[in-house]
Design a protein around this motif. Structure first.
Motif, PDB file in Angstrom:
ATOM      1  N   ALA A   1      28.032 -16.407  68.946  1.00  0.00           N
ATOM      2  CA  ALA A   1      27.780 -15.245  68.102  1.00  0.00           C
ATOM      3  C   ALA A   1      26.509 -15.433  67.276  1.00  0.00           C
ATOM      4  O   ALA A   1      26.087 -16.557  66.973  1.00  0.00           O
ATOM      5  N   ASP A   2      25.900 -14.297  66.899  1.00  0.00           N
ATOM      6  CA  ASP A   2      24.750 -14.305  65.992  1.00  0.00           C
ATOM      7  C   ASP A   2      25.181 -14.246  64.545  1.00  0.00           C
ATOM      8  O   ASP A   2      24.523 -14.816  63.666  1.00  0.00           O
ATOM      9  N   VAL A   3      26.274 -13.551  64.268  1.00  0.00           N
ATOM     10  CA  VAL A   3      26.747 -13.396  62.904  1.00  0.00           C
ATOM     11  C   VAL A   3      28.232 -13.084  62.932  1.00  0.00           C
ATOM     12  O   VAL A   3      28.751 -12.522  63.906  1.00  0.00           O
ATOM     13  N   ILE A   4      28.937 -13.473  61.862  1.00  0.00           N
ATOM     14  CA  ILE A   4      30.349 -13.148  61.684  1.00  0.00           C
ATOM     15  C   ILE A   4      30.467 -12.303  60.427  1.00  0.00           C
ATOM     16  O   ILE A   4      30.116 -12.758  59.332  1.00  0.00           O
ATOM     17  N   VAL A   5      30.937 -11.084  60.579  1.00  0.00           N
ATOM     18  CA  VAL A   5      31.117 -10.168  59.458  1.00  0.00           C
ATOM     19  C   VAL A   5      32.555 -10.319  58.961  1.00  0.00           C
ATOM     20  O   VAL A   5      33.496 -10.222  59.754  1.00  0.00           O
ATOM     21  N   THR A   6      32.723 -10.543  57.640  1.00  0.00           N
ATOM     22  CA  THR A   6      34.054 -10.813  57.100  1.00  0.00           C
ATOM     23  C   THR A   6      34.401  -9.803  56.019  1.00  0.00           C
ATOM     24  O   THR A   6      33.554  -9.062  55.523  1.00  0.00           O
ATOM     25  N   ASN A   7      35.694  -9.882  55.611  1.00  0.00           N
ATOM     26  CA  ASN A   7      36.235  -8.918  54.654  1.00  0.00           C
ATOM     27  C   ASN A   7      36.130  -9.279  53.161  1.00  0.00           C
ATOM     28  O   ASN A   7      36.148  -8.324  52.358  1.00  0.00           O
ATOM     29  N   PRO A   8      36.199 -10.466  52.661  1.00  0.00           N
ATOM     30  CA  PRO A   8      35.972 -11.772  53.290  1.00  0.00           C
ATOM     31  C   PRO A   8      37.227 -12.543  53.700  1.00  0.00           C
ATOM     32  O   PRO A   8      37.130 -13.545  54.388  1.00  0.00           O
ATOM     33  N   THR A   9      38.434 -12.152  53.267  1.00  0.00           N
ATOM     34  CA  THR A   9      39.617 -12.979  53.525  1.00  0.00           C
ATOM     35  C   THR A   9      40.510 -12.425  54.619  1.00  0.00           C
ATOM     36  O   THR A   9      41.196 -13.187  55.304  1.00  0.00           O
ATOM     37  N   HIS A  10      40.526 -11.128  54.802  1.00  0.00           N
ATOM     38  CA  HIS A  10      41.486 -10.520  55.718  1.00  0.00           C
ATOM     39  C   HIS A  10      40.977 -10.411  57.145  1.00  0.00           C
ATOM     40  O   HIS A  10      41.726 -10.627  58.099  1.00  0.00           O
ATOM     41  N   TYR A  11      39.703 -10.054  57.330  1.00  0.00           N
ATOM     42  CA  TYR A  11      39.187  -9.747  58.654  1.00  0.00           C
ATOM     43  C   TYR A  11      37.917 -10.532  58.938  1.00  0.00           C
ATOM     44  O   TYR A  11      37.157 -10.869  58.013  1.00  0.00           O
ATOM     45  N   ALA A  12      37.692 -10.789  60.234  1.00  0.00           N
ATOM     46  CA  ALA A  12      36.466 -11.446  60.673  1.00  0.00           C
ATOM     47  C   ALA A  12      36.120 -10.913  62.060  1.00  0.00           C
ATOM     48  O   ALA A  12      36.987 -10.854  62.937  1.00  0.00           O
TER      49      ALA A  12
ATOM     50  N   ASP B   1      21.709  -9.445  72.441  1.00  0.00           N
ATOM     51  CA  ASP B   1      20.603  -9.952  73.245  1.00  0.00           C
ATOM     52  C   ASP B   1      19.866  -8.740  73.796  1.00  0.00           C
ATOM     53  O   ASP B   1      20.374  -8.037  74.672  1.00  0.00           O
ATOM     54  N   GLU B   2      18.682  -8.494  73.246  1.00  0.00           N
ATOM     55  CA  GLU B   2      17.958  -7.283  73.607  1.00  0.00           C
ATOM     56  C   GLU B   2      17.563  -7.240  75.079  1.00  0.00           C
ATOM     57  O   GLU B   2      17.318  -6.173  75.637  1.00  0.00           O
ATOM     58  N   LYS B   3      17.544  -8.383  75.769  1.00  0.00           N
ATOM     59  CA  LYS B   3      17.181  -8.421  77.185  1.00  0.00           C
ATOM     60  C   LYS B   3      18.359  -8.065  78.095  1.00  0.00           C
ATOM     61  O   LYS B   3      18.162  -7.549  79.187  1.00  0.00           O
ATOM     62  N   ARG B   4      19.569  -8.353  77.645  1.00  0.00           N
ATOM     63  CA  ARG B   4      20.745  -8.151  78.513  1.00  0.00           C
ATOM     64  C   ARG B   4      21.723  -7.107  77.982  1.00  0.00           C
ATOM     65  O   ARG B   4      22.623  -6.690  78.715  1.00  0.00           O
ATOM     66  N   MET B   5      21.582  -6.701  76.740  1.00  0.00           N
ATOM     67  CA  MET B   5      22.542  -5.782  76.133  1.00  0.00           C
ATOM     68  C   MET B   5      21.840  -4.528  75.648  1.00  0.00           C
ATOM     69  O   MET B   5      20.729  -4.587  75.113  1.00  0.00           O
ATOM     70  N   THR B   6      22.515  -3.400  75.818  1.00  0.00           N
ATOM     71  CA  THR B   6      21.982  -2.148  75.284  1.00  0.00           C
ATOM     72  C   THR B   6      22.408  -1.918  73.843  1.00  0.00           C
ATOM     73  O   THR B   6      21.806  -1.107  73.142  1.00  0.00           O
ATOM     74  N   ALA B   7      23.439  -2.639  73.398  1.00  0.00           N
ATOM     75  CA  ALA B   7      23.938  -2.509  72.026  1.00  0.00           C
ATOM     76  C   ALA B   7      24.648  -3.809  71.659  1.00  0.00           C
ATOM     77  O   ALA B   7      25.070  -4.570  72.538  1.00  0.00           O
ATOM     78  N   PRO B   8      24.773  -4.109  70.368  1.00  0.00           N
ATOM     79  CA  PRO B   8      25.513  -5.311  69.949  1.00  0.00           C
ATOM     80  C   PRO B   8      26.939  -5.291  70.485  1.00  0.00           C
ATOM     81  O   PRO B   8      27.562  -4.238  70.615  1.00  0.00           O
ATOM     82  N   ARG B   9      27.438  -6.481  70.772  1.00  0.00           N
ATOM     83  CA  ARG B   9      28.757  -6.616  71.391  1.00  0.00           C
ATOM     84  C   ARG B   9      29.666  -7.463  70.512  1.00  0.00           C
ATOM     85  O   ARG B   9      29.211  -8.396  69.857  1.00  0.00           O
ATOM     86  N   VAL B  10      30.961  -7.134  70.527  1.00  0.00           N
ATOM     87  CA  VAL B  10      31.964  -7.883  69.778  1.00  0.00           C
ATOM     88  C   VAL B  10      32.457  -9.032  70.646  1.00  0.00           C
ATOM     89  O   VAL B  10      32.981  -8.806  71.733  1.00  0.00           O
TER      90      VAL B  10
END
Length: 383
Positions: A263-274, A280-289
């Protein structure tokens, strides 16, 4: 009362029961429909090819009744000549016989379809039971057959009366016509009588088709217990299925955790969700989970991220929206493009700052998360 309803076969057959019955050769068959279709085909073939067929048969009979002394003195040639005449007669009748056979097969398949099974022709001694024979003799099927026989007799009799009422004068006039004219007129009368009888038998055939469908479905009826047993047999035991689903979820969770280090980054809730994101701009058209979780699973995602030095960003509205509306292995919703774009821009700027120095980029705040996608108070159990 409920026990009796479970034993009685009052429920409609399931698709699986119908398919199994078809495989065993238990399909709807209407002999009356097949007979009517063959009669219609036979009369129509005589109407279309009657003149040609009559000419061929006339020539064959004329040739067959010519006696030559040469053939009479040689029995071998006589037998060969007889075989030739019979072969020509069969060849002349082949279109009619072949058409009738084709129509017979098609008529049988018209109601219940084609099905060939050795079980239907297997010899069964239980069918010779006297008791079962008596039951069949006084069953509803026997009454239906009696009704069809009476109805058929009445309809044919009515058709014969209509034919005689309409054609009686012309029938008497045939005796005063020449042989060729009388034969042609007689053939027309025969065709008219045949079509009239076919038309008169349509109500009886319609009743037979209805009765065969009704009897077939009645034989296939099931009790509630049989439906329950079939469901268990097809779907399996609920406890075993629950255990299989639990194992599948565990395997999917392990695969998901194995992708967190990428992963490039982990977005948090900060305690409940992650939620772990990758772009990858070369292989992906949009960010992926790559992974997402709540409660203990969210803590585990953050631990793996810390072990692999993955950037963490506390953004509760975005974390909640991604957790609710994004699926693992899929691209993020289009409504979150702007918010995630700011997060990824911060990630890439921070990486450049670590390589080149300069002013440290500030963490994004007040991300543009649509209120319709955000929620508060979600259950924090493992997702």
């Amino acid at each position: 009362m409920s026990d009796e309803s479970d034993v009685e076969k009052t429920e409609e057959p399931t698709p699986h029961k119908k398919q199994k019955a078809k495989e065993d050769g238990q399909i709807v068959r209407s002999k009356e429909l097949s007979s009517l279709m063959m009669m219609l085909a036979g009369i129509s073939l005589l109407w279309l090819s009657g003149g040609h067929l009559a000419g061929q048969l006339r020539d064959i009979f004329r040739q067959g009744f010519i006696f030559d002394n040469f053939y009479l003195q040689n029995p071998g040639l006589m037998l060969r000549f007889l075989g030739k005449v019979i072969g020509e007669a069969l060849f002349a009748l082949l279109p009619v016989v072949g058409g009738l056979a084709l129509v017979g097969i098609s008529a049988s398949a018209l109601v219940g379809g084609l099905a060939f099974n050795t079980k239907s022709i297997k010899f069964d001694l239980t069918k010779l039971s006297l008791l079962k024979g008596l039951k069949r003799l006084f069953s509803m099927n026997a009454l239906a057959e009696l009704f069809k026989a009476i109805l058929k007799s009445l309809l044919i009799g009515l058709g014969a009366w209509i034919f005689l009422w309409q054609a009686w004068p012309s029938l008497l006039h045939l005796a005063m016509e020449s042989p060729s004219t009388a034969m042609a007129n007689a053939m027309q009368k025969v065709l008219f009588a045949g079509y009239l009888i076919i038309f008169m038998l349509i109500p009886m055939v319609a009743f037979d088709v209805f009765w065969q469908f009704r009897s077939h479905l009645k034989k296939l009826r099931m009790s509630r217990q049989e439906i329950k047993d079939e469901f268990k047999q097809q779907e399996g035991d609920p406890q075993i299925k629950a255990k299989i689903r639990q194992q599948q979820r565990a395997m999917a969770r392990n695969r998901m955790m194995a992708d967190v280090p990428q992963a490039d980054v982990i977005v948090t809730n900060p305690t409940h969700y992650a939620v772990a994101l990758k772009y990858d701009e070369k292989r992906m058209t949009a960010p992926r989970v790559l992974a997402k979780g709540a409660g203990v699973l969210a803590q585990r995602i953050k631990e793996i991220g810390a072990e692999n030095r993955i950037l963490l960003l506390e953004a509760p509205p975005l974390a909640r929206a991604l957790y609710r509306h994004a699926e693992v292995g899929q691209s993020i919703p289009a409504a979150l493009y702007a918010a995630v774009a700011e997060v990824l821009a911060w990630v890439f700027q921070l990486r450049r700052w670590r390589r080149e120095g300069g002013l440290k980029p500030k963490k994004p705040k007040n991300l543009p998360v649509p209120k319709a996608l955000d929620f508060v108070g979600e259950n924090t159990r493992n997702g």
